[in-house]
Write a protein that holds these residues in place. Structure first.
Motif, PDB file in Angstrom:
ATOM      1  N   ALA A   1       0.811  -1.205   0.000  1.00  0.00           N
ATOM      2  CA  ALA A   1       0.000   0.000   0.000  1.00  0.00           C
ATOM      3  C   ALA A   1       0.855   1.271   0.000  1.00  0.00           C
ATOM      4  O   ALA A   1       0.414   2.306  -0.434  1.00  0.00           O
ATOM      5  N   GLU A   2       2.086   1.170   0.520  1.00  0.00           N
ATOM      6  CA  GLU A   2       2.946   2.346   0.605  1.00  0.00           C
ATOM      7  C   GLU A   2       3.990   2.405  -0.512  1.00  0.00           C
ATOM      8  O   GLU A   2       4.809   3.315  -0.541  1.00  0.00           O
ATOM      9  N   SER A   3       3.960   1.450  -1.425  1.00  0.00           N
ATOM     10  CA  SER A   3       4.970   1.420  -2.483  1.00  0.00           C
ATOM     11  C   SER A   3       4.480   2.162  -3.729  1.00  0.00           C
ATOM     12  O   SER A   3       3.287   2.352  -3.950  1.00  0.00           O
ATOM     13  N   TYR A   4       5.440   2.585  -4.542  1.00  0.00           N
ATOM     14  CA  TYR A   4       5.175   3.336  -5.767  1.00  0.00           C
ATOM     15  C   TYR A   4       5.786   2.589  -6.951  1.00  0.00           C
ATOM     16  O   TYR A   4       6.807   1.918  -6.814  1.00  0.00           O
ATOM     17  N   ALA A   5       5.170   2.746  -8.114  1.00  0.00           N
ATOM     18  CA  ALA A   5       5.726   2.200  -9.352  1.00  0.00           C
ATOM     19  C   ALA A   5       5.371   3.150 -10.488  1.00  0.00           C
ATOM     20  O   ALA A   5       4.300   3.767 -10.493  1.00  0.00           O
ATOM     21  N   TYR A   6       6.290   3.253 -11.416  1.00  0.00           N
ATOM     22  CA  TYR A   6       6.122   4.131 -12.573  1.00  0.00           C
ATOM     23  C   TYR A   6       6.411   3.328 -13.827  1.00  0.00           C
ATOM     24  O   TYR A   6       7.385   2.581 -13.865  1.00  0.00           O
ATOM     25  N   SER A   7       5.585   3.499 -14.848  1.00  0.00           N
ATOM     26  CA  SER A   7       5.817   2.776 -16.096  1.00  0.00           C
ATOM     27  C   SER A   7       5.182   3.519 -17.255  1.00  0.00           C
ATOM     28  O   SER A   7       4.271   4.328 -17.078  1.00  0.00           O
ATOM     29  N   ASP A   8       5.689   3.191 -18.454  1.00  0.00           N
ATOM     30  CA  ASP A   8       5.121   3.761 -19.676  1.00  0.00           C
ATOM     31  C   ASP A   8       4.484   2.695 -20.549  1.00  0.00           C
ATOM     32  O   ASP A   8       3.973   2.983 -21.612  1.00  0.00           O
ATOM     33  N   SER A   9       4.496   1.441 -20.092  1.00  0.00           N
ATOM     34  CA  SER A   9       4.075   0.332 -20.950  1.00  0.00           C
ATOM     35  C   SER A   9       3.026  -0.565 -20.281  1.00  0.00           C
ATOM     36  O   SER A   9       3.139  -0.904 -19.092  1.00  0.00           O
ATOM     37  N   PHE A  10       2.065  -0.965 -21.069  1.00  0.00           N
ATOM     38  CA  PHE A  10       1.020  -1.878 -20.604  1.00  0.00           C
ATOM     39  C   PHE A  10       1.606  -3.206 -20.141  1.00  0.00           C
ATOM     40  O   PHE A  10       1.024  -3.883 -19.300  1.00  0.00           O
ATOM     41  N   THR A  11       2.774  -3.571 -20.654  1.00  0.00           N
ATOM     42  CA  THR A  11       3.386  -4.840 -20.255  1.00  0.00           C
ATOM     43  C   THR A  11       3.771  -4.842 -18.775  1.00  0.00           C
ATOM     44  O   THR A  11       3.976  -5.913 -18.203  1.00  0.00           O
ATOM     45  N   HIS A  21       0.552   2.878  -5.158  1.00  0.00           N
ATOM     46  CA  HIS A  21       0.555   4.146  -5.885  1.00  0.00           C
ATOM     47  C   HIS A  21       1.101   3.944  -7.297  1.00  0.00           C
ATOM     48  O   HIS A  21       2.243   4.310  -7.586  1.00  0.00           O
ATOM     49  N   PRO A  22       0.304   3.389  -8.206  1.00  0.00           N
ATOM     50  CA  PRO A  22       0.764   3.214  -9.587  1.00  0.00           C
ATOM     51  C   PRO A  22       0.679   4.536 -10.351  1.00  0.00           C
ATOM     52  O   PRO A  22      -0.255   5.321 -10.155  1.00  0.00           O
ATOM     53  N   THR A  23       1.663   4.787 -11.207  1.00  0.00           N
ATOM     54  CA  THR A  23       1.679   6.002 -12.017  1.00  0.00           C
ATOM     55  C   THR A  23       2.090   5.657 -13.433  1.00  0.00           C
ATOM     56  O   THR A  23       3.109   4.997 -13.645  1.00  0.00           O
ATOM     57  N   ALA A  24       1.303   6.096 -14.385  1.00  0.00           N
ATOM     58  CA  ALA A  24       1.632   5.916 -15.804  1.00  0.00           C
ATOM     59  C   ALA A  24       2.381   7.172 -16.262  1.00  0.00           C
ATOM     60  O   ALA A  24       1.910   8.288 -16.069  1.00  0.00           O
ATOM     61  N   VAL A  25       3.556   6.974 -16.850  1.00  0.00           N
ATOM     62  CA  VAL A  25       4.387   8.091 -17.304  1.00  0.00           C
ATOM     63  C   VAL A  25       4.529   7.999 -18.819  1.00  0.00           C
ATOM     64  O   VAL A  25       5.061   7.017 -19.339  1.00  0.00           O
ATOM     65  N   LEU A  43       1.319  10.968 -15.762  1.00  0.00           N
ATOM     66  CA  LEU A  43       2.262  12.061 -15.956  1.00  0.00           C
ATOM     67  C   LEU A  43       2.669  12.108 -17.417  1.00  0.00           C
ATOM     68  O   LEU A  43       2.934  11.065 -18.021  1.00  0.00           O
ATOM     69  N   SER A  44       2.709  13.308 -17.972  1.00  0.00           N
ATOM     70  CA  SER A  44       3.127  13.475 -19.368  1.00  0.00           C
ATOM     71  C   SER A  44       4.252  14.491 -19.431  1.00  0.00           C
ATOM     72  O   SER A  44       4.131  15.602 -18.915  1.00  0.00           O
ATOM     73  N   PHE A  45       5.339  14.085 -20.046  1.00  0.00           N
ATOM     74  CA  PHE A  45       6.491  14.955 -20.231  1.00  0.00           C
ATOM     75  C   PHE A  45       6.638  15.237 -21.713  1.00  0.00           C
ATOM     76  O   PHE A  45       6.686  14.322 -22.530  1.00  0.00           O
ATOM     77  N   LYS A  46       6.703  16.492 -22.064  1.00  0.00           N
ATOM     78  CA  LYS A  46       6.769  16.897 -23.471  1.00  0.00           C
ATOM     79  C   LYS A  46       8.161  16.720 -24.069  1.00  0.00           C
ATOM     80  O   LYS A  46       8.319  16.397 -25.223  1.00  0.00           O
ATOM     81  N   ASN A  47       9.191  16.949 -23.277  1.00  0.00           N
ATOM     82  CA  ASN A  47      10.571  16.874 -23.770  1.00  0.00           C
ATOM     83  C   ASN A  47      11.390  15.903 -22.916  1.00  0.00           C
ATOM     84  O   ASN A  47      12.271  16.318 -22.168  1.00  0.00           O
ATOM     85  N   PRO A  48      11.116  14.606 -23.026  1.00  0.00           N
ATOM     86  CA  PRO A  48      11.861  13.652 -22.201  1.00  0.00           C
ATOM     87  C   PRO A  48      13.340  13.640 -22.578  1.00  0.00           C
ATOM     88  O   PRO A  48      13.697  13.849 -23.733  1.00  0.00           O
TER      89      PRO A  48
END
Length: 74
Positions: A1-11, A21-25, A43-48
């Motif tokens: 419940a206290e962990s975070y993950a970030y990803s850009d892919s459905f896989t 705390h899931p986050t789609a980047v 989250l969306s970054f225009k100039n990664p």
């Protein structure tokens, strides 16, 4: 419940489902759809920034000159 993950892919969906705390980047289409349906942060970054940068032609030229100089001395 206290962990975070970030990803850009459905896989990575199993990982995102396992954390509190899931986050789609910059998500791909399938992950964006899932994140919207589940109310996850997006989250969306225009100039990664690239992970790797190609050497400039100046850097290659300097390296070539150094190798040529060492070969001449040898």
């Amino acid at each position: 419940a206290e962990s975070y993950a970030y990803s850009d892919s459905f896989t990575d969906l199993p990982m995102l489902e396992a954390v509190g705390h899931p986050t789609a980047v910059n998500p791909d289409r399938a992950l964006k759809k899932t994140a919207l349906e589940r109310g996850w942060e997006i989250l969306s970054f225009k100039n990664p920034e690239p992970l790797f940068q190609m050497p400039s032609s100046r850097d290659v030229g300097i390296g070539t000159g150094v190798v040529a100089g060492i070969a001449a001395v040898a």
